[in-house]
Scaffold this active site. Structure first.
Site, PDB file in Angstrom:
ATOM      1  N   HIS A   1     -40.336  45.490  74.144  1.00  0.00           N
ATOM      2  CA  HIS A   1     -40.789  44.150  74.493  1.00  0.00           C
ATOM      3  C   HIS A   1     -40.133  43.714  75.778  1.00  0.00           C
ATOM      4  O   HIS A   1     -38.972  44.003  76.022  1.00  0.00           O
ATOM      5  CB  HIS A   1     -40.495  43.166  73.366  1.00  0.00           C
ATOM      6  CG  HIS A   1     -41.632  43.135  72.409  1.00  0.00           C
ATOM      7  ND1 HIS A   1     -42.388  42.031  72.201  1.00  0.00           N
ATOM      8  CD2 HIS A   1     -42.178  44.114  71.663  1.00  0.00           C
ATOM      9  CE1 HIS A   1     -43.351  42.321  71.335  1.00  0.00           C
ATOM     10  NE2 HIS A   1     -43.231  43.575  70.992  1.00  0.00           N
TER      11      HIS A   1
ATOM     12  N   LYS B   1     -45.069  30.614  67.269  1.00  0.00           N
ATOM     13  CA  LYS B   1     -45.697  29.929  68.413  1.00  0.00           C
ATOM     14  C   LYS B   1     -46.872  29.069  67.935  1.00  0.00           C
ATOM     15  O   LYS B   1     -47.185  28.038  68.502  1.00  0.00           O
ATOM     16  CB  LYS B   1     -46.177  30.989  69.407  1.00  0.00           C
ATOM     17  CG  LYS B   1     -46.696  30.433  70.692  1.00  0.00           C
ATOM     18  CD  LYS B   1     -46.948  31.553  71.669  1.00  0.00           C
ATOM     19  CE  LYS B   1     -48.235  31.300  72.380  1.00  0.00           C
ATOM     20  NZ  LYS B   1     -49.358  32.070  72.080  1.00  0.00           N
TER      21      LYS B   1
END
Length: 965
Positions: A173, A601
């Site tokens: 990531h 999120k």
């Protein structure tokens, strides 16, 4: 230099000594380590860039320290004036210096943790681990606790440990902000520091180590921290694989020996079998194509061959040591016959080995066997190298190892023979370690997972059905899709031929399946479908694997991440299990992945955490009904906003029965460095995961009381509403976010190979979870972590004051709730709304200032409610170690925050006027070493030096926060 009296300016070192909390314990050496590294660095800075610059660093540090003491915003302004008055070269050096000092502070911490760990092992005592507020057990303590306190029998513990599996999945990531070149130098600084404080060091050793330390610090400072081009997926794979070379390869057998010792200490006189799957490693690097167009089928093929080549090379480099060790002449009949056969058939070819290069004499039968293993490993490595370089190889496949059974067979033969001849202790030496490495790493080092979005499979099947003229798969209902997929899966005929019309995207999906079919099956792990919602998503992948002739199909893993998907996941999995064809296919085993990033999120941390908890409970219930063993795959990020935090706490707070001895979890970006960057860190990581998984299975955490559940359900709804009303519904939010954080500039960092957006246009929805968190971490406001908590707690307490007592009871008695609150408390300890206010003042248009103030008042309200529920007066009062570490780095981070805010101002507002320092004429500038730094980025579209200064502040803050994305 400003007119401040230089004589009164304390050095950073003296400042540190005043600032730092007193020693937390007798074995606390952190301040000493930190001061030593700083002293060395400041000397180097003065040598390279002159005294003026060193004094400017000290002045910035002092202003930051004064701000940290009283939080007076005037100090930030003074600091801003000092920083904006620097010429471009000096500005880069200052940003680089503070970023470097934070990296050194991290290294001092790691050495301190290792030192305290050794002290603890010497005393055999228990201690509160320093990276969190909860005591962490090592494997021996866990065994003793299970047997002593929880009255489990030693045999039960042994049976549980040898049947459990922890699979750590390394992912690239885009948050590993430190370049590999620097990671290696950091490793050497760490080693020097640890050795300098060893008890038995001689004066000469000390002098040489001191010189080495100085050299490495200077080399790190002189290395360009900024990646000038984005890494390719192959680069990410190589970076990930470097940890195997450095620590993991040797760390696994060393850790398994410690498990053997711990078993002995509870009365089990057996070792963990070498083929027990205690630790496994997988990877997403080069396999994760979700939203990353740079991961092509060729890339996937490359990384698989690269991993096979690396694995063969690691075994090959160790086999001669094993040949030296196994010099015995006595062996059993089976081995004698095999050795004689090999002696007769072997014609020495032209390979010139360094050791044992002539034919091994017959009275060394083990060496004869291992010599043959060595030949095959050599061929295996060279074949992978040739395939990687040219796409073909002259070495026939049968001359190499193609599966792990072939490789294990001669090694097992040696082991059996040694045991039969009474040489068990020799068998349990390096040979056992080698067998354990083969069982853990196989021939491919790691298994590569493939991840793809469900829509891409729908596109392929739609093209097929339209080509067959039976309609549009995309428009069919779920029932119609399932019916067609199952009839095709039950039939034998091929679905399509080479004449299928393909777009580039469709060819890419099919070529990926062809690569899976072409390479050995042990290269791959799971096929993960992101955005999975229905059984047809899973059946589609099963059908495509069959059509592309994948001989050993990969297990198919649906990934649920958005709140609504998590909610619907149990029903979707139940529908999947009720399909008879599918139940027969999976043989009683299924894996499901749950995503922490996008759920956070989408709904905020509190609701996401609770929904993930409930979804797991329900999924396990569904699996039980269908008699399927379910493995949960946790896609956790490095930050708290994306499900991060200390691993063992995360495991111990999962719902009961959801781990059951098998756990898969992602280890992402910068967390890989924190977990495997150094030998003791690697050991500790393996120990934490293994001990916590065992404890969770044998001593599950409490289930929440019905009234706790009811309260959580109620407040999660409030938290989600509040979070979404601000992030998705507030019209000013997107503009505010883009102005108040460096989100727009994040893409310049070249951190990862993946674009930071799923779609080029669009708002918060299309932004990936990682840059979303990264941007808020930079301003120390951490909005995604805490937003929603305050509203939820306030609602509960105002509704009924008894709820406050219930929340406090939940905190004290329920591990899940406690861990959730503790992690947010840790983030508050790293936060500073004063810094966010500075960003607002400089970068946000005045009409949005009131919105920023509103958010900061919510921050303060949430913090005080959180402390009330945890029963704390101050943040981190239960964790003096972490508190000390954060105070030590605050002043460095503040300087970088201010530097970043003013640099962004200059980048975004070309008319912003700054008062440069007097008396720096052009000739003088060109003669200064600092100006060379400006030339490293000649193509920047901004004024000289600004872009590099900005990127260096981002990297420094990321290093200081430690969990960036």
């Amino acid at each position: 230099m400003t007119t401040r009296n230089l004589d009164k300016l304390a050095s950073i070192d003296a400042q540190l000594r005043q600032l730092v909390p007193a020693k937390v314990s007798e074995d606390d050496k952190l301040v000493e380590y930190d001061a030593l590294l700083l002293d060395r660095f400041l000397d180097i800075l003065q040598d390279l860039h002159g005294e003026d610059l060193k004094e400017t660093v000290q002045e910035c540090y002092e202003l930051s320290a004064e701000y940290e003491a009283k939080h007076d915003p005037k100090k930030l302004e003074e600091l801003g004036n000092v920083l904006t008055s620097l010429d471009p070269g000096d500005s880069i050096v200052i940003a680089k210096a503070f970023s470097h000092m934070l990296n050194l502070a991290n290294l001092a911490e790691e050495v301190q943790i290792a030192y305290r760990r050794r002290q603890k092992l010497k005393k055999k005592g228990d201690f509160g681990d320093e990276s969190n507020a909860t005591t962490e057990s090592d494997i021996e303590e866990t065994f003793k606790k299970l047997v002593g306190d929880l009255k489990k029998s030693p045999q039960e513990v042994f049976d549980a440990i040898k049947n459990q599996t922890v699979d750590l999945v390394l992912t690239a990531h885009p948050t590993q902000s430190v370049r590999r070149s620097l990671l290696q130098k950091h490793g050497r600084i760490r080693d020097c520091l640890a050795q300098l404080y060893a008890k038995d060091i001689t004066p000469d050793d000390k002098q040489e180590l001191d010189e080495a330390l100085q050299r490495e610090i200077q080399a790190a400072f002189r290395t360009d921290e900024i990646r000038r081009t984005p890494p390719t997926p192959q680069d990410e794979m190589r970076a990930g694989m470097s940890y195997f070379h450095e620590t993991i390869w040797k760390g696994v057998p060393k850790f398994l020996r410690r498990v053997d010792t711990a078993l002995k200490n509870i009365g089990i006189n057996e070792r963990v079998p070498y083929n027990a799957p205690l630790i496994q490693f997988s990877s997403w690097m080069g396999g994760d194509r979700d939203g990353n167009p740079r991961v092509t089928p060729e890339v996937t093929r490359d990384v698989c061959l690269l991993a096979r080549m690396m694995a063969a090379n690691l075994y090959y480099s160790q086999i001669e040591d094993l040949m030296f060790e196994l010099s015995m002449w006595r062996c059993n009949e089976e081995l004698r016959v095999r050795a004689d056969d090999l002696q007769r058939s072997s014609r020495r070819d032209e390979k010139h080995y360094i050791e044992f290069w002539k034919q091994v004499p017959p009275n060394e039968p083990y060496r004869v066997i291992l010599g043959d293993v060595r030949d095959k490993l050599y061929q295996t490595r060279e074949r992978a190298r040739q395939l990687l370089g040219h796409g073909y190889s002259e070495i026939p496949e049968e001359a190499t190892y193609t599966n792990i059974e072939q490789f294990l067979e001669p090694l097992e033969l040696c082991y059996r023979s040694l045991c039969a001849c009474g040489d068990l202790s020799i068998a349990d030496g390096s040979l056992l370690d080698f067998l354990r490495q083969v069982s853990t790493f196989g021939l491919s080092l790691v298994r590569l997972d493939i991840r793809q979005e469900s829509d891409r499979h729908t596109d392929v099947l739609d093209a097929i059905t339209q080509h067959l003229e039976i309609g549009s798969y995309r428009d069919w209902s779920e029932e119609r899709r399932q019916e067609w997929l199952l009839s095709e899966l039950s039939g034998k005929r091929p679905l399509f031929g080479p004449d299928l019309p393909k777009t580039e995207e469709i060819a890419d999906v099919l070529d990926t399946f062809h690569v899976i079919a072409e390479l050995p099956a042990d290269c791959f792990g799971a096929y993960i479908i992101s955005m999975a919602t229905a059984p047809s998503d899973v059946l589609a992948v099963e059908l495509l694997q069959r059509e592309c002739r994948v001989r050993q199909p990969l297990r198919v893993v649906p990934l649920f991440e958005k709140l609504a998907d998590l909610d619907a996941a149990p029903a979707a999995v139940a529908r999947l299990f009720s399909i008879e064809w599918y139940r027969n296919r999976i043989n009683g085993k299924q894996e499901v992945m749950i995503g922490y990033s996008d759920s956070g999120k989408d709904a905020g941390r509190l609701s996401a955490a609770w929904q993930l908890y409930k979804a797991q409970e329900e999924l396990i219930q569904v699996a039980k009904e269908f008699d399927v063993k379910l493995t949960m795959f946790h896609g956790r990020g490095g930050t708290v906003g994306r499900g991060g935090g200390p691993a063992h706490l995360a495991i111990l707070s999962q719902p009961p029965e959801t781990i059951h001895g098998s756990l898969r979890v992602t280890v992402q970006g910068e967390v890989i460095e924190q977990s495997f960057g150094e030998e003791h860190l690697c050991f500790r990581t393996l120990q934490r995961f293994t001990a916590a998984t065992l404890e969770h299975g044998m001593h599950p955490p409490v289930s929440p009381k019905p009234e706790w559940r009811a309260l959580m359900d109620e407040i999660a709804v409030v938290a989600t509403e509040k979070y979404r009303s601000i992030v998705f519904k507030e019209p000013r939010f997107v503009e505010y976010f883009r102005l108040a954080t460096p989100e727009l500039e994040y893409g310049r960092m070249n951190i990862g190979s993946r674009p930071s957006k799923r779609k080029p246009s669009g708002g918060i929805e299309s932004l990936r979870a990682i840059p979303w968190i990264f941007a808020w971490t930079q301003t120390r406001f951490h909005l995604p972590v805490w937003l929603g908590f305050g509203a939820a707690f306030k609602y509960a307490i105002e509704k009924d004051i008894k709820n406050l007592r219930m929340l406090q009871e939940m905190y004290n008695a329920w591990p899940f709730f406690r861990v959730t609150i503790d992690l947010v408390e840790m983030v508050f300890a790293k936060g500073d709304p004063g810094i966010a206010a500075l960003f607002d003042k400089l970068l946000v248009s005045e009409d949005l200032w009131s919105f920023g103030e509103l958010l900061r008042s919510k921050y303060e309200e949430t913090k005080s409610l959180l402390l009330q529920i945890a029963g704390h007066k101050d943040l981190l009062e239960g964790d003096p170690y972490l508190k000390q570490r954060l105070r030590l780095r605050d002043s460095y981070i503040t300087t970088l925050n201010v530097c970043q805010a003013y640099t962004l101002k200059r980048i975004r507002d070309p008319d912003y006027s700054v008062t440069p320092r007097p008396h720096i004429s052009k000739e003088y500038m060109e003669a200064k070493p600092a100006t060379e730094l400006v030339n490293l980025n000649p193509t920047s579209e901004y004024a000289p030096g600004l872009e590099d200064t900005l990127i260096l502040t981002m990297k420094g803050i990321a290093a200081g926060m430690q969990n960036t994305g």
